[in-house]
Design an enzyme around this catalytic site. Structure first.
Site, mmCIF file in Angstrom:
data_model
loop_
_atom_site.group_PDB
_atom_site.id
_atom_site.type_symbol
_atom_site.label_atom_id
_atom_site.label_comp_id
_atom_site.label_asym_id
_atom_site.label_seq_id
_atom_site.Cartn_x
_atom_site.Cartn_y
_atom_site.Cartn_z
ATOM 1 N N CYS A 81 3.630 62.691 40.263
ATOM 2 C CA CYS A 81 3.701 63.176 41.641
ATOM 3 C C CYS A 81 4.215 61.992 42.439
ATOM 4 O O CYS A 81 4.666 60.992 41.905
ATOM 5 C CB CYS A 81 2.330 63.639 42.124
ATOM 6 N N LYS A 139 -12.752 67.855 48.923
ATOM 7 C CA LYS A 139 -11.718 68.423 48.041
ATOM 8 C C LYS A 139 -11.955 67.962 46.599
ATOM 9 O O LYS A 139 -11.914 68.768 45.672
ATOM 10 C CB LYS A 139 -10.341 67.964 48.496
ATOM 11 N N ASN A 140 -12.261 66.668 46.441
ATOM 12 C CA ASN A 140 -12.337 66.104 45.087
ATOM 13 C C ASN A 140 -13.669 66.356 44.395
ATOM 14 O O ASN A 140 -13.867 65.939 43.261
ATOM 15 C CB ASN A 140 -11.978 64.617 45.114
ATOM 16 N N ARG A 171 0.928 59.304 36.788
ATOM 17 C CA ARG A 171 -0.289 60.110 36.553
ATOM 18 C C ARG A 171 -0.428 60.501 35.071
ATOM 19 O O ARG A 171 -0.451 61.678 34.722
ATOM 20 C CB ARG A 171 -0.306 61.341 37.450
ATOM 21 N N ASP A 194 -7.422 56.379 48.234
ATOM 22 C CA ASP A 194 -7.017 57.485 49.125
ATOM 23 C C ASP A 194 -7.149 57.111 50.596
ATOM 24 O O ASP A 194 -6.559 57.749 51.453
ATOM 25 C CB ASP A 194 -7.857 58.738 48.851
ATOM 26 N N ARG A 209 -2.863 70.279 51.949
ATOM 27 C CA ARG A 209 -3.491 70.305 50.619
ATOM 28 C C ARG A 209 -4.912 69.771 50.694
ATOM 29 O O ARG A 209 -5.748 70.119 49.869
ATOM 30 C CB ARG A 209 -2.681 69.462 49.625
HETATM 31 C C1 EPZ Z 1 -8.669 61.356 41.364
HETATM 32 O O1 EPZ Z 1 -7.394 61.439 40.758
HETATM 33 C C2 EPZ Z 1 -8.495 61.948 42.750
HETATM 34 N N1 EPZ Z 1 -8.081 63.342 42.648
HETATM 35 C C3 EPZ Z 1 -7.434 61.144 43.508
HETATM 36 O O2 EPZ Z 1 -7.348 61.676 44.824
HETATM 37 C C4 EPZ Z 1 -7.913 59.695 43.601
HETATM 38 O O3 EPZ Z 1 -6.912 58.924 44.241
HETATM 39 C C5 EPZ Z 1 -8.162 59.143 42.194
HETATM 40 O O4 EPZ Z 1 -9.101 59.998 41.494
HETATM 41 C C6 EPZ Z 1 -8.731 57.734 42.226
HETATM 42 O O5 EPZ Z 1 -9.913 57.731 42.951
HETATM 43 C C7 EPZ Z 1 -9.032 64.280 42.423
HETATM 44 O O6 EPZ Z 1 -10.198 63.988 42.273
HETATM 45 C C8 EPZ Z 1 -8.552 65.695 42.373
HETATM 46 P P1 EPZ Z 1 -7.746 58.604 38.001
HETATM 47 P P2 EPZ Z 1 -7.239 61.141 39.167
HETATM 48 O O7 EPZ Z 1 -7.721 59.334 36.712
HETATM 49 O O8 EPZ Z 1 -8.404 61.678 38.446
HETATM 50 C C9 EPZ Z 1 -4.596 56.004 35.566
HETATM 51 C C10 EPZ Z 1 -6.256 62.579 46.678
HETATM 52 O O9 EPZ Z 1 -5.408 62.164 47.478
HETATM 53 N N2 EPZ Z 1 -4.841 56.936 34.469
HETATM 54 O O10 EPZ Z 1 -8.999 57.897 38.415
HETATM 55 O O11 EPZ Z 1 -5.884 61.564 38.749
HETATM 56 C C11 EPZ Z 1 -3.790 56.663 36.688
HETATM 57 O O12 EPZ Z 1 -2.402 56.603 36.407
HETATM 58 C C12 EPZ Z 1 -6.098 62.293 45.206
HETATM 59 O O13 EPZ Z 1 -7.282 63.237 46.993
HETATM 60 C C13 EPZ Z 1 -4.290 56.656 33.217
HETATM 61 O O14 EPZ Z 1 -3.613 55.660 33.043
HETATM 62 O O15 EPZ Z 1 -7.310 59.546 39.187
HETATM 63 C C14 EPZ Z 1 -4.159 55.835 37.890
HETATM 64 O O16 EPZ Z 1 -3.365 54.657 37.895
HETATM 65 C C15 EPZ Z 1 -4.887 61.410 44.915
HETATM 66 N N3 EPZ Z 1 -4.508 57.533 32.197
HETATM 67 C C16 EPZ Z 1 -5.608 55.449 37.612
HETATM 68 O O17 EPZ Z 1 -5.823 55.657 36.209
HETATM 69 C C17 EPZ Z 1 -5.273 58.664 32.367
HETATM 70 O O18 EPZ Z 1 -5.460 59.421 31.385
HETATM 71 C C18 EPZ Z 1 -6.618 56.278 38.402
HETATM 72 O O19 EPZ Z 1 -6.490 57.595 37.990
HETATM 73 C C19 EPZ Z 1 -5.815 58.930 33.642
HETATM 74 C C20 EPZ Z 1 -5.597 58.048 34.681
#
Ligand code: EPZ
Length: 421
Positions: free
Chosen positions: A119, A25-26, A124, A310, A402
């Site tokens: 969410c 998915k990712n 996020r 995850d 999803r």
């Molecule tokens: C991706 O989400 C994945 N989703 C998530 O999978 C996964 O849990 C996550 O990466 C971490 O591996 C997809 O790829 C579609 P991040 P993403 O930006 O990109 C903070 C699932 O269940 N952050 O690495 O949103 C954020 O709040 C989903 O498949 C900021 O602070 O994750 C979090 O604490 C859930 N500012 C941390 O970084 C930003 O601008 C990790 O977020 C962006 C992120």
């Protein structure tokens, strides 16, 4: 209360058989976003048939792409796509729609998206995305919940991420491949899905290197060509099915996987007493059920190559039955334990405090009526229900759909008694 979709599971049946693991998915989501950048039709193979990829296709359609879903591949032709707005309904349906921002800007130099909003696992924020894009020449203005993004032309920049954000890394890659000049991302995310996105972009004629390391270099190209590409398998879906076997017992062969991407899940389940044999792109896991195993002590989620956030929820569910006490520390998202209350209804003994969950293993779990509130939390309820005595009804199962392709079919093929209500 009327639920859209509920799963009914009669647990206590060991799982036996073969799983051909779905596409990631990712990977599918950023690669579908990247298809916007092609000068012709892209064919993306091994796309999972899940609601998040359907939402991504809806977004591509709304931007004017011609798309076609044919079994496990998706065709995208962006030739006449002149849209630049992602509507609020679509942004709210899938917050990771923010991943389209970079490719819309690269294509149209203008994008309007509503704030993705939080969410059920955290606020996020997108600050890392926006600060990186502003360095590449993007200007932002906000009005009525929408973010208006414009650029006179994307230009290469040195981007230092304060956190190895997966989404921010991907958005910068998608903006940089057609930018003027070279972009370097430091402290980039190293997930396998980032390497997959690099593979797709380079197959289109881009010049991206370093994915999988902390430093990614992208040299901008004027145009990118159409491509046929097969995405990697879903390491989180594979790990979830491993947790299901660990919890319910049995012997299952997982096919179409990358054993290396599953190393941390494999290590924890081996420590807990499961047998895991790895062969090329297959893996067999065997377990007598978690009650025959010892807990794993402390488990901490980390950015890749650490134990994935995850995987935390399905692993918590499996550890509910391990002898002893297991401590989970969730270091990525601030609110990943909403599903724990539902596990308590099934007889689990878990105490949470902020990002820490302490699990005291119990001899058995009991079927109950429970509610999913996010994708991986819903998967945790499935893992627990498969091991529980009696019947579990999981409401709001649309969360699970999803990310898990035909989970009812996959598990019933392994002998589980599972059906949609
Ligand atoms: C991706 O989400 C994945 N989703 C998530 O999978 C996964 O849990 C996550 O990466 C971490 O591996 C997809 O790829 C579609 P991040 P993403 O930006 O990109 C903070 C699932 O269940 N952050 O690495 O949103 C954020 O709040 C989903 O498949 C900021 O602070 O994750 C979090 O604490 C859930 N500012 C941390 O970084 C930003 O601008 C990790 O977020 C962006 C992120």
């Amino acid at each position: 209360m009327i639920y859209l979709s509920s799963l009914i599971i009669d647990g206590g049946v060991p799982l036996c058989g073969v799983v051909h693991v779905q596409g990631a998915k990712n990977s599918a989501l950023p690669i579908l976003a990247a298809s916007l950048l092609a000068d012709g039709e892209c064919i993306i193979e091994n796309c999972p048939d899940i609601s998040d990829t359907h939402t991504a296709v809806e977004i591509l359609d709304s931007l004017g792409c011609r798309t076609e879903l044919c079994g496990d591949y998706i065709s995208v032709n962006p030739q006449y796509a002149d849209g630049f707005v992602i509507h609020d309904t679509l942004m709210r349906k899938m917050r990771s729609s923010i991943i389209f921002l970079g490719s819309i800007l690269a294509r149209r130099h203008h994008a309007r998206v509503s704030f993705p909003g939080g969410c059920d696992i955290g606020t996020r924020p997108i600050d890392l995305h926006l600060s990186a894009l502003s360095k590449m020449g993007v200007e932002f203005s906000e009005s009525h919940g929408y973010l208006d993004c414009r650029t006179r032309g994307l230009k290469g920049a040195d981007i230092n991420l304060t956190f190895p954000s997966v989404g921010a890394t991907e958005n910068v890659m998608l903006s940089a491949v057609r930018a003027d000049g070279t972009t370097t991302i430091r402290n980039a995310a190293k997930e396998p899905e980032i390497i997959d996105l690099q593979g797709f972009l380079n197959a289109m004629g881009a010049d991206v290197s370093g994915a999988g390391t902390g430093t990614i270099v992208i040299r901008g190209r004027k145009s990118l060509g159409p491509v046929r590409y097969r995405i990697i398998s879903d390491r989180i879906a594979a790990g979830t099915y491993m947790c299901a076997v660990a919890a319910a017992g049995g012997s299952v062969l997982l096919k179409n996987i990358d054993c290396g991407a599953l190393w941390s899940t494999t290590a924890i389940l081996r420590d807990a007493g499961c047998t895991v044999e790895e062969h090329a792109d297959m893996l067999r896991i065997e377990s007598d059920g978690m009650t025959q195993t010892d807990s794993s002590g402390v488990i901490r989620t980390m950015p890749y190559p650490g134990f994935p956030t995850d995987m935390g929820s399905p692993m918590v569910a499996a550890m509910c039955l391990a002898r002893g006490t297991t401590v989970f520390v969730e270091t990525i998202f601030e609110n990943r334990y909403k599903y724990v209350g539902e596990l308590l209804r099934m007889g689990a003994r878990i105490r949470t405090d902020g990002r820490v969950a302490v699990i005291d293993g119990v001899r058995r779990l009991y079927g109950a009526r429970v509610e999913a509130s996010d994708l991986r939390g819903g998967a945790a309820l499935v893992v627990a229900a498969l091991a529980a005595e009696g019947q579990t009804v999981i409401n709001n199962a649309e969360y699970i759909e999803r990310g898990y392709e035909h989970i009812d079919r996959v598990l019933s093929d392994l002998g589980a008694d599972i059906k949609y209500a």
